[in-house]
Design an enzyme around this catalytic site. Structure first.
Site, PDB file in Angstrom:
ATOM      1  N   ASN A 167       1.386  -3.133  -2.215  1.00 28.04           N
ATOM      2  CA  ASN A 167       0.534  -3.039  -3.417  1.00 28.04           C
ATOM      3  C   ASN A 167       0.964  -4.045  -4.472  1.00 28.04           C
ATOM      4  O   ASN A 167       0.158  -4.537  -5.254  1.00 28.04           O
ATOM      5  CB  ASN A 167       0.624  -1.632  -4.011  1.00 28.04           C
ATOM      6  CG  ASN A 167      -0.159  -0.641  -3.200  1.00 28.04           C
ATOM      7  OD1 ASN A 167      -1.216  -0.954  -2.680  1.00 28.04           O
ATOM      8  ND2 ASN A 167       0.382   0.561  -3.051  1.00 28.04           N
TER       9      ASN A 167
ATOM     10  N   ASP B 219       5.145   1.598  -0.683  1.00 27.67           N
ATOM     11  CA  ASP B 219       4.916   0.438  -1.580  1.00 27.67           C
ATOM     12  C   ASP B 219       4.297   0.939  -2.890  1.00 27.67           C
ATOM     13  O   ASP B 219       3.187   0.579  -3.260  1.00 27.67           O
ATOM     14  CB  ASP B 219       4.010  -0.611  -0.913  1.00 27.67           C
ATOM     15  CG  ASP B 219       2.605  -0.085  -0.615  1.00 27.67           C
ATOM     16  OD1 ASP B 219       1.658  -0.913  -0.568  1.00 27.67           O
ATOM     17  OD2 ASP B 219       2.436   1.138  -0.436  1.00 27.67           O
TER      18      ASP B 219
ATOM     19  N   PHE C 242      -6.080  -1.889   3.894  1.00 30.50           N
ATOM     20  CA  PHE C 242      -5.057  -2.736   3.288  1.00 30.50           C
ATOM     21  C   PHE C 242      -3.715  -2.712   4.023  1.00 30.50           C
ATOM     22  O   PHE C 242      -3.138  -3.768   4.282  1.00 30.50           O
ATOM     23  CB  PHE C 242      -4.827  -2.328   1.820  1.00 30.50           C
ATOM     24  CG  PHE C 242      -3.719  -3.121   1.179  1.00 30.50           C
ATOM     25  CD1 PHE C 242      -2.453  -2.571   1.040  1.00 30.50           C
ATOM     26  CD2 PHE C 242      -3.932  -4.433   0.752  1.00 30.50           C
ATOM     27  CE1 PHE C 242      -1.419  -3.308   0.467  1.00 30.50           C
ATOM     28  CE2 PHE C 242      -2.905  -5.178   0.188  1.00 30.50           C
ATOM     29  CZ  PHE C 242      -1.641  -4.626   0.049  1.00 30.50           C
ATOM     30  N   ASN C 243      -3.162  -1.535   4.331  1.00 31.54           N
ATOM     31  CA  ASN C 243      -1.824  -1.477   4.920  1.00 31.54           C
ATOM     32  C   ASN C 243      -1.743  -2.207   6.262  1.00 31.54           C
ATOM     33  O   ASN C 243      -0.729  -2.841   6.570  1.00 31.54           O
ATOM     34  CB  ASN C 243      -1.383  -0.019   5.108  1.00 31.54           C
ATOM     35  CG  ASN C 243      -1.070   0.666   3.789  1.00 31.54           C
ATOM     36  OD1 ASN C 243      -0.804  -0.005   2.786  1.00 31.54           O
ATOM     37  ND2 ASN C 243      -1.129   1.983   3.773  1.00 31.54           N
TER      38      ASN C 243
ATOM     39  N   ASP D 122       1.267   6.275  -3.382  1.00 30.98           N
ATOM     40  CA  ASP D 122       2.623   6.392  -2.826  1.00 30.98           C
ATOM     41  C   ASP D 122       3.473   7.300  -3.719  1.00 30.98           C
ATOM     42  O   ASP D 122       4.295   8.081  -3.233  1.00 30.98           O
ATOM     43  CB  ASP D 122       3.303   5.032  -2.761  1.00 30.98           C
ATOM     44  CG  ASP D 122       2.547   4.006  -1.939  1.00 30.98           C
ATOM     45  OD1 ASP D 122       1.525   3.482  -2.427  1.00 30.98           O
ATOM     46  OD2 ASP D 122       2.963   3.752  -0.790  1.00 30.98           O
TER      47      ASP D 122
ATOM     48  N   HIS E 269      -4.865   8.484  -0.910  1.00 33.55           N
ATOM     49  CA  HIS E 269      -4.569   8.214   0.506  1.00 33.55           C
ATOM     50  C   HIS E 269      -3.217   8.768   0.981  1.00 33.55           C
ATOM     51  O   HIS E 269      -3.142   9.568   1.892  1.00 33.55           O
ATOM     52  CB  HIS E 269      -4.534   6.694   0.752  1.00 33.55           C
ATOM     53  CG  HIS E 269      -5.725   5.922   0.305  1.00 33.55           C
ATOM     54  ND1 HIS E 269      -6.894   5.803   1.046  1.00 33.55           N
ATOM     55  CD2 HIS E 269      -5.924   5.200  -0.829  1.00 33.55           C
ATOM     56  CE1 HIS E 269      -7.750   5.036   0.385  1.00 33.55           C
ATOM     57  NE2 HIS E 269      -7.188   4.660  -0.747  1.00 33.55           N
ATOM     58  N   ASP E 270      -2.144   8.301   0.362  1.00 32.70           N
ATOM     59  CA  ASP E 270      -0.816   8.408   0.976  1.00 32.70           C
ATOM     60  C   ASP E 270      -0.270   9.830   1.151  1.00 32.70           C
ATOM     61  O   ASP E 270       0.377  10.108   2.165  1.00 32.70           O
ATOM     62  CB  ASP E 270       0.182   7.558   0.177  1.00 32.70           C
ATOM     63  CG  ASP E 270      -0.124   6.069   0.310  1.00 32.70           C
ATOM     64  OD1 ASP E 270       0.303   5.300  -0.560  1.00 32.70           O
ATOM     65  OD2 ASP E 270      -0.815   5.686   1.277  1.00 32.70           O
TER      66      ASP E 270
ATOM     67  N   THR F 235       3.689   4.566   4.199  1.00 33.76           N
ATOM     68  CA  THR F 235       2.454   4.619   3.404  1.00 33.76           C
ATOM     69  C   THR F 235       2.125   3.247   2.809  1.00 33.76           C
ATOM     70  O   THR F 235       1.372   3.153   1.839  1.00 33.76           O
ATOM     71  CB  THR F 235       2.584   5.652   2.268  1.00 33.76           C
ATOM     72  OG1 THR F 235       3.660   5.247   1.401  1.00 33.76           O
ATOM     73  CG2 THR F 235       2.849   7.040   2.798  1.00 33.76           C
TER      74      THR F 235
END
Ligand code: RIB
Ligand code: CA
Length: 331
Positions: free
Chosen positions: A50, A23, A173-174, A28, A259-260, A133
């Site tokens: 996102n 996303d 969030f995910n 990402d 993060h991703d 992700t």
């Protein structure tokens, strides 16, 4: 130690064959660059997260063009399975990739049914890694539509979850964006699930991703690579980090958590990580805990058999050096 294995025994497959479900999203975008450099990308699928699906799909096309990735992009789910659509514009901006003047895409979308693409690709080619992700809507729908798919995978390496939250006190969030889809994915790997897959479920949650921050020196190191991609990423990093620092107590973060890409590096460079094998379930109904990954840390014999490799630490300097290597390869 992973089920008696030491990290050094976790040998990465040479250029693993992957589908990245994303996303985009600042981090990402970096996951796409890292996957393009270290993996054999069979395809990219997009999901609302996102930003709305139209934006995340547009952004995936933009990044593909910027790096010249030779892989199809298929559009996926525009909303969660049950929950109302929720986005993260406070972190990623309205476009989902605020912070740089990015060129419009010149390539076309390859398909509009990501779930069918995931199912057909995994049925045609055993041993792929799915690397989600973003919210797990596409993966959950694929597992529901085709229960045989999970057992054809080398594994799922996802960014999500953790022992604490970001979009709520308990939920990352995910997982928070689509807890019902996440529950399908985590439950599929539960040893008590009939026909549970032999593949691995790897979770790069906030406990490990917050160790991997876009410090000012790392942003400058990226910018100094020059060319087209690197300065654009540096602009994106500055926006992303400003949003993180604004949102946190002073000194809590030195930059955005990247993060991703860790979900990709967990597959390509497993030796960079420490992990614990744990039983993880997703809360889907709690008033205060919907989207929480409930990680069973009890040292009790009665603890359920593990379904997930929870990443707990990363060699962040080595991981960022790999990000720099990947960016430099496309600059
Ligand atoms: O909580 C972090 C996750 O949410 C990352 O995947 C980021 O891109 C957002 O999707
Ligand atoms: Ca994401």
């Amino acid at each position: 130690m992973l089920g008696g294995m030491t990290n050094s025994e976790l040998v990465a497959p040479s250029r693993p064959r992957v589908i990245l479900d994303c996303d985009p999203g600042h981090d990402d975008a970096v996951a796409l660059v890292v996957a393009a450099h270290f993996c054999d990308v069979q395809g990219v699928t997009t999901v609302a997260g996102n930003a709305p699906l139209e934006q995340t799909t547009h952004n995936a096309l933009v990044i593909r063009d910027l790096i010249g990735l030779d892989a199809p992009i298929h559009r996926g789910s525009d909303r969660p399975l049950v929950a109302a659509p929720r986005h993260a514009s406070s972190i990623h901006g309205k476009s989902g990739l605020d912070g740089a003047d990015l060129p419009a895409p010149t390539t076309e979308l390859d398909g509009v049914d990501a779930i069918e693409f995931i199912v057909e690709t995994c049925r045609a080619d055993e041993g792929l890694w799915l690397i989600p992700t973003g919210p797990l809507t596409n993966i959950g729908r694929a597992f529901k539509m085709a229960p045989d798919v999970a057992n054809r995978l080398a594994g799922v390496s996802l960014m999500g979850g953790g022992s604490f939250g970001n979009f709520s006190a308990s939920a990352e969030f995910n997982i928070w964006a689509d807890p019902d889809a996440a529950a399908i994915v985590f439950d599929a790997f539960d040893p008590s699930t009939p026909g549970n897959p032999d593949g691995r479920l790897v979770m790069a949650g906030l406990d490990v991703t917050h160790q991997f921050q876009l410090t000012p020196s790392r942003i400058e190191r990226t910018r100094k690579l020059g060319g087209t991609l690197a300065p654009a990423l540096a602009g994106l990093f500055e926006f992303f980090s400003a949003a993180y620092i604004e949102r946190h107590h002073p000194g809590a973060m030195q930059g955005a958590a990247l993060h991703d890409p860790l979900a990709v590096l967990a597959v390509t460079h497993p030796e960079l990580f420490e992990r614990e094998h744990r039983h993880v379930v997703v809360e889907t109904r709690g008033e205060h805990t919907a989207g929480m990954t409930v990680i069973d840390e009890r040292l009790l014999r009665e603890r359920s058999a593990p379904n997930c490799e929870v990443l707990t630490a990363v060699d962040d300097a080595a991981a960022f050096a790999l990000v720099v290597e990947a960016v430099a390869a496309f600059t």
